[in-house]
Motif scaffolding. Structure first.
Motif, PDB file in Angstrom:
ATOM      1  N   VAL A   1      39.113 -14.249  26.531  1.00 43.09           N
ATOM      2  CA  VAL A   1      37.740 -13.996  26.985  1.00 43.09           C
ATOM      3  C   VAL A   1      37.159 -15.251  27.621  1.00 43.09           C
ATOM      4  O   VAL A   1      36.546 -15.202  28.704  1.00 43.09           O
ATOM      5  CB  VAL A   1      36.868 -13.524  25.805  1.00 43.09           C
ATOM      6  CG1 VAL A   1      35.397 -13.500  26.206  1.00 43.09           C
ATOM      7  CG2 VAL A   1      37.299 -12.140  25.347  1.00 43.09           C
ATOM      8  N   GLN A   2      37.353 -16.391  26.992  1.00 46.91           N
ATOM      9  CA  GLN A   2      36.801 -17.639  27.537  1.00 46.91           C
ATOM     10  C   GLN A   2      37.431 -17.989  28.872  1.00 46.91           C
ATOM     11  O   GLN A   2      36.737 -18.417  29.805  1.00 46.91           O
ATOM     12  CB  GLN A   2      37.022 -18.769  26.537  1.00 46.91           C
ATOM     13  CG  GLN A   2      36.189 -18.644  25.269  1.00 46.91           C
ATOM     14  CD  GLN A   2      36.381 -19.825  24.330  1.00 46.91           C
ATOM     15  OE1 GLN A   2      36.793 -20.898  24.753  1.00 46.91           O
ATOM     16  NE2 GLN A   2      36.062 -19.633  23.065  1.00 46.91           N
ATOM     17  N   LEU A   3      38.735 -17.809  29.001  1.00 38.76           N
ATOM     18  CA  LEU A   3      39.419 -18.159  30.243  1.00 38.76           C
ATOM     19  C   LEU A   3      39.059 -17.212  31.384  1.00 38.76           C
ATOM     20  O   LEU A   3      39.169 -17.574  32.554  1.00 38.76           O
ATOM     21  CB  LEU A   3      40.932 -18.176  30.027  1.00 38.76           C
ATOM     22  CG  LEU A   3      41.444 -19.324  29.145  1.00 38.76           C
ATOM     23  CD1 LEU A   3      42.913 -19.124  28.780  1.00 38.76           C
ATOM     24  CD2 LEU A   3      41.258 -20.671  29.858  1.00 38.76           C
ATOM     25  N   HIS A   4      38.627 -16.005  31.045  1.00 37.40           N
ATOM     26  CA  HIS A   4      38.179 -15.065  32.077  1.00 37.40           C
ATOM     27  C   HIS A   4      36.746 -15.357  32.528  1.00 37.40           C
ATOM     28  O   HIS A   4      36.318 -14.855  33.571  1.00 37.40           O
ATOM     29  CB  HIS A   4      38.252 -13.624  31.558  1.00 37.40           C
ATOM     30  CG  HIS A   4      39.586 -12.977  31.732  1.00 37.40           C
ATOM     31  ND1 HIS A   4      40.626 -13.152  30.862  1.00 37.40           N
ATOM     32  CD2 HIS A   4      40.046 -12.156  32.717  1.00 37.40           C
ATOM     33  CE1 HIS A   4      41.667 -12.448  31.269  1.00 37.40           C
ATOM     34  NE2 HIS A   4      41.345 -11.850  32.396  1.00 37.40           N
ATOM     35  N   GLY A   5      35.999 -16.100  31.732  1.00 34.81           N
ATOM     36  CA  GLY A   5      34.618 -16.351  32.093  1.00 34.81           C
ATOM     37  C   GLY A   5      33.756 -15.128  31.854  1.00 34.81           C
ATOM     38  O   GLY A   5      34.034 -14.308  30.976  1.00 34.81           O
ATOM     39  N   ALA A   6      32.728 -14.956  32.664  1.00 37.03           N
ATOM     40  CA  ALA A   6      31.735 -13.903  32.438  1.00 37.03           C
ATOM     41  C   ALA A   6      32.337 -12.512  32.434  1.00 37.03           C
ATOM     42  O   ALA A   6      31.935 -11.650  31.646  1.00 37.03           O
ATOM     43  CB  ALA A   6      30.629 -14.000  33.501  1.00 37.03           C
ATOM     44  N   ILE A   7      33.323 -12.254  33.300  1.00 35.23           N
ATOM     45  CA  ILE A   7      33.895 -10.907  33.377  1.00 35.23           C
ATOM     46  C   ILE A   7      34.569 -10.513  32.074  1.00 35.23           C
ATOM     47  O   ILE A   7      34.664  -9.339  31.725  1.00 35.23           O
ATOM     48  CB  ILE A   7      34.891 -10.802  34.559  1.00 35.23           C
ATOM     49  CG1 ILE A   7      35.218  -9.329  34.828  1.00 35.23           C
ATOM     50  CG2 ILE A   7      36.162 -11.604  34.291  1.00 35.23           C
ATOM     51  CD1 ILE A   7      36.075  -9.115  36.059  1.00 35.23           C
TER      52      ILE A   7
ATOM     53  N   THR B   1      44.769 -15.805  40.308  1.00 33.27           N
ATOM     54  CA  THR B   1      44.035 -15.199  41.421  1.00 33.27           C
ATOM     55  C   THR B   1      42.593 -15.686  41.552  1.00 33.27           C
ATOM     56  O   THR B   1      42.047 -15.684  42.660  1.00 33.27           O
ATOM     57  CB  THR B   1      44.023 -13.669  41.283  1.00 33.27           C
ATOM     58  OG1 THR B   1      43.461 -13.302  40.015  1.00 33.27           O
ATOM     59  CG2 THR B   1      45.446 -13.116  41.370  1.00 33.27           C
ATOM     60  N   ARG B   2      41.976 -16.090  40.459  1.00 36.29           N
ATOM     61  CA  ARG B   2      40.578 -16.543  40.497  1.00 36.29           C
ATOM     62  C   ARG B   2      40.535 -17.938  41.092  1.00 36.29           C
ATOM     63  O   ARG B   2      41.212 -18.865  40.626  1.00 36.29           O
ATOM     64  CB  ARG B   2      39.997 -16.546  39.082  1.00 36.29           C
ATOM     65  CG  ARG B   2      38.588 -17.103  38.993  1.00 36.29           C
ATOM     66  CD  ARG B   2      37.577 -16.131  39.586  1.00 36.29           C
ATOM     67  NE  ARG B   2      36.223 -16.523  39.258  1.00 36.29           N
ATOM     68  CZ  ARG B   2      35.467 -17.334  39.992  1.00 36.29           C
ATOM     69  NH1 ARG B   2      35.946 -17.852  41.125  1.00 36.29           N
ATOM     70  NH2 ARG B   2      34.236 -17.618  39.605  1.00 36.29           N
ATOM     71  N   LYS B   3      39.725 -18.115  42.138  1.00 41.26           N
ATOM     72  CA  LYS B   3      39.656 -19.400  42.825  1.00 41.26           C
ATOM     73  C   LYS B   3      38.323 -20.089  42.595  1.00 41.26           C
ATOM     74  O   LYS B   3      37.280 -19.443  42.488  1.00 41.26           O
ATOM     75  CB  LYS B   3      39.881 -19.210  44.324  1.00 41.26           C
ATOM     76  CG  LYS B   3      41.290 -18.795  44.691  1.00 41.26           C
ATOM     77  CD  LYS B   3      41.492 -18.753  46.195  1.00 41.26           C
ATOM     78  CE  LYS B   3      42.927 -18.397  46.548  1.00 41.26           C
ATOM     79  NZ  LYS B   3      43.144 -18.360  48.010  1.00 41.26           N
ATOM     80  N   GLN B   4      38.405 -21.407  42.501  1.00 40.67           N
ATOM     81  CA  GLN B   4      37.215 -22.239  42.395  1.00 40.67           C
ATOM     82  C   GLN B   4      37.510 -23.563  43.089  1.00 40.67           C
ATOM     83  O   GLN B   4      38.633 -24.091  42.957  1.00 40.67           O
ATOM     84  CB  GLN B   4      36.824 -22.459  40.934  1.00 40.67           C
ATOM     85  CG  GLN B   4      35.401 -22.964  40.764  1.00 40.67           C
ATOM     86  CD  GLN B   4      34.941 -22.846  39.316  1.00 40.67           C
ATOM     87  OE1 GLN B   4      35.748 -22.625  38.426  1.00 40.67           O
ATOM     88  NE2 GLN B   4      33.648 -23.004  39.080  1.00 40.67           N
ATOM     89  N   PHE B   5      36.562 -24.050  43.831  1.00 39.21           N
ATOM     90  CA  PHE B   5      36.767 -25.253  44.633  1.00 39.21           C
ATOM     91  C   PHE B   5      37.958 -25.098  45.579  1.00 39.21           C
ATOM     92  O   PHE B   5      38.713 -26.043  45.849  1.00 39.21           O
ATOM     93  CB  PHE B   5      36.960 -26.490  43.752  1.00 39.21           C
ATOM     94  CG  PHE B   5      35.871 -26.690  42.744  1.00 39.21           C
ATOM     95  CD1 PHE B   5      34.570 -26.971  43.150  1.00 39.21           C
ATOM     96  CD2 PHE B   5      36.132 -26.583  41.393  1.00 39.21           C
ATOM     97  CE1 PHE B   5      33.557 -27.144  42.218  1.00 39.21           C
ATOM     98  CE2 PHE B   5      35.119 -26.760  40.462  1.00 39.21           C
ATOM     99  CZ  PHE B   5      33.830 -27.043  40.874  1.00 39.21           C
ATOM    100  N   GLY B   6      38.155 -23.847  46.026  1.00 34.19           N
ATOM    101  CA  GLY B   6      39.174 -23.593  47.031  1.00 34.19           C
ATOM    102  C   GLY B   6      40.597 -23.487  46.528  1.00 34.19           C
ATOM    103  O   GLY B   6      41.547 -23.416  47.307  1.00 34.19           O
ATOM    104  N   LYS B   7      40.795 -23.429  45.212  1.00 35.34           N
ATOM    105  CA  LYS B   7      42.160 -23.317  44.667  1.00 35.34           C
ATOM    106  C   LYS B   7      42.142 -22.449  43.412  1.00 35.34           C
ATOM    107  O   LYS B   7      41.119 -22.341  42.739  1.00 35.34           O
ATOM    108  CB  LYS B   7      42.728 -24.700  44.335  1.00 35.34           C
ATOM    109  CG  LYS B   7      41.937 -25.460  43.277  1.00 35.34           C
ATOM    110  CD  LYS B   7      42.497 -26.854  43.044  1.00 35.34           C
ATOM    111  CE  LYS B   7      43.880 -26.814  42.420  1.00 35.34           C
ATOM    112  NZ  LYS B   7      44.369 -28.161  42.053  1.00 35.34           N
ATOM    113  N   PRO B   8      43.282 -21.811  43.084  1.00 38.83           N
ATOM    114  CA  PRO B   8      43.344 -20.992  41.862  1.00 38.83           C
ATOM    115  C   PRO B   8      43.033 -21.854  40.637  1.00 38.83           C
ATOM    116  O   PRO B   8      43.516 -22.985  40.522  1.00 38.83           O
ATOM    117  CB  PRO B   8      44.786 -20.489  41.839  1.00 38.83           C
ATOM    118  CG  PRO B   8      45.242 -20.563  43.255  1.00 38.83           C
ATOM    119  CD  PRO B   8      44.543 -21.762  43.839  1.00 38.83           C
ATOM    120  N   ILE B   9      42.226 -21.290  39.721  1.00 39.55           N
ATOM    121  CA  ILE B   9      41.851 -22.075  38.553  1.00 39.55           C
ATOM    122  C   ILE B   9      43.056 -22.353  37.653  1.00 39.55           C
ATOM    123  O   ILE B   9      43.018 -23.266  36.822  1.00 39.55           O
ATOM    124  CB  ILE B   9      40.721 -21.392  37.751  1.00 39.55           C
ATOM    125  CG1 ILE B   9      41.168 -20.014  37.238  1.00 39.55           C
ATOM    126  CG2 ILE B   9      39.463 -21.263  38.596  1.00 39.55           C
ATOM    127  CD1 ILE B   9      40.136 -19.360  36.331  1.00 39.55           C
ATOM    128  N   GLY B  10      44.126 -21.566  37.815  1.00 38.87           N
ATOM    129  CA  GLY B  10      45.339 -21.829  37.048  1.00 38.87           C
ATOM    130  C   GLY B  10      45.999 -23.136  37.420  1.00 38.87           C
ATOM    131  O   GLY B  10      46.904 -23.608  36.721  1.00 38.87           O
TER     132      GLY B  10
END
Length: 385
Positions: A338-344, A267-276
């Motif tokens: 934790v790392q894959l979630h980033g700051a949250i 669900t988390r998007k970056q550069f217009g696409k899901p980071i997965g």
């Protein structure tokens, strides 16, 4: 009824129990309940313990002769897994596995039967007081400086025990001690006995452990549950069974953390696409899934061994192997999640933290991964080495 039919029937009963436990835990013990109970006086809810008893789960491992159901560890694991998935803070493994099974292994006397009956009814929450100073990377179940003196109708207990779970709202203790001849004993000591002092020790997950001091505590002689080799064997078997059930809890936490992480990657998007969709993150997620599946395989083997009739040394080695694997994988998945979630992932408000903090506590309880590897090596080392 042949063995194949019995096995099929048991598997179907296990499936129904697993589904029932998961449904109950999700409905009655949401993560908001675990969060609200963090740091409270007892760290858990005695009322919810009553609900667990109404489900019959407090009596799963208790024999029918003591008003229980006499079920196996596969059944207990289904319940432990469901409660751990919701980070329920109630002391299921410490009280219903470690203490309950220690009572059973210590004998079938009147005291044991009465205590087990009260455990099955949800009326009694005991704690095992066994641990004192710990040598580096080594667990010695016979090492104790807690002493018992006296003869006749009364005994006098003195000493200090550490890392008790639960750490509050305890109804009594099963205490390991030695007599004047150096023989190991197991004693039942009600919590309201004069001369007992309990010092809370808060844990990372908001639950509590405790340090308890026995200052010339007078107890009835018939509260001696076992002595000598029988006491040592009883403590060892119950310890191994608690190790396996704590591994079941760690496996449940791994699955929950990995599920949360995979959903976040979708669900988390970056550069217009899901980071997965990024291959590097996919590779990391696959590595975590492999660790989870390896843990599941080892823990499954350990449960089968407990439900079988394997020699004690083999059970002990398997229990240590399961805990070492579950603890290492649990902490790895927690860090990576934790790392894959980033700051949250670093925020206390995010539920991932509940799982991480519980994994920290469980990975250390009863001996961490390094301690269990040392124990496994000692148990499996050839006699001529």
């Amino acid at each position: 009824m042949n063995d194949s039919t019995q096995d099929t029937e048991r598997q179907e009963n296990l499936r129904m129990l697993r589904e029932s436990a998961q449904s109950f835990a999700a409905k009655e013990s949401p993560l908001t309940r675990a969060r609200a109970l963090r740091g409270t006086a007892s760290g858990f809810d005695r009322g919810f313990w009553g609900q667990i008893a109404e489900q019959g789960w407090t009596g799963l491992l208790v024999p029918e002769t003591a008003d229980g159901y006499g079920q196996g560890f596969a059944e207990m694991a289904a319940v432990v897994d469901a409660l751990a998935t919701q980070v329920a803070p109630e002391p299921g493994t410490p009280a219903l596995v470690f203490a309950s099974r220690l009572l059973q292994h210590s004998g079938d006397g009147e005291v044991q039967t009465q205590l087990l009956s009260r455990i099955a009814a949800g009326e009694l929450i005991p704690a095992v007081a066994w641990q004192e100073a710990v040598a580096a990377h080594r667990i010695d179940l016979t090492a104790t400086r807690t002493t018992v003196r006296g003869a006749g109708d009364t005994l006098q207990l003195s000493g200090e025990k550490h890392h008790l779970r639960p750490g509050a709202d305890i109804d009594g203790f099963i205490v390991s001690a030695v007599d004047a001849a150096g023989e190991q004993l197991l004693l039942w000591v009600p919590a309201d006995t004069a001369g007992i002092a309990i010092a809370p020790a808060p844990l990372a997950d908001g639950c509590g452990a405790a340090r308890v001091t026995f200052d010339k505590v007078t107890i009835a002689a018939d509260h001696c549950l076992a002595r000598g080799a029988k006491a040592t064997q009883a403590l060892t078997r119950a310890y191994d069974e608690a190790l396996v059930m704590s591994s079941v809890e760690l496996l449940a936490l791994q699955r929950a953390m990995l599920t949360m992480t995979l959903e976040y990657l979708r669900t988390r998007k970056q550069f217009g696409k899901p980071i997965g969709g990024f291959q590097a993150l996919q590779h990391r997620a696959v590595d975590l899934h492999i660790q989870q599946e390896l843990t599941a395989a080892v823990v499954g083997q350990a449960i089968e061994l407990l439900d079988g009739d394997a020699p004690d040394a083999e059970r002990s080695a398997m229990a240590s192997r399961a805990k070492a694997r579950a603890a290492d994988a649990g902490l790895l998945i927690a860090r990576e999640a934790v790392q894959l979630h980033g700051a949250i992932g670093f925020t206390d408000e995010y539920d991932l933290g509940l799982y991480l903090q519980r994994a920290l506590v469980l990975s250390a309880w009863l001996g961490n991964a390094q301690t269990q590897r040392h124990r496994y090596a000692a148990l499996t080392r050839p006699a001529n080495i």
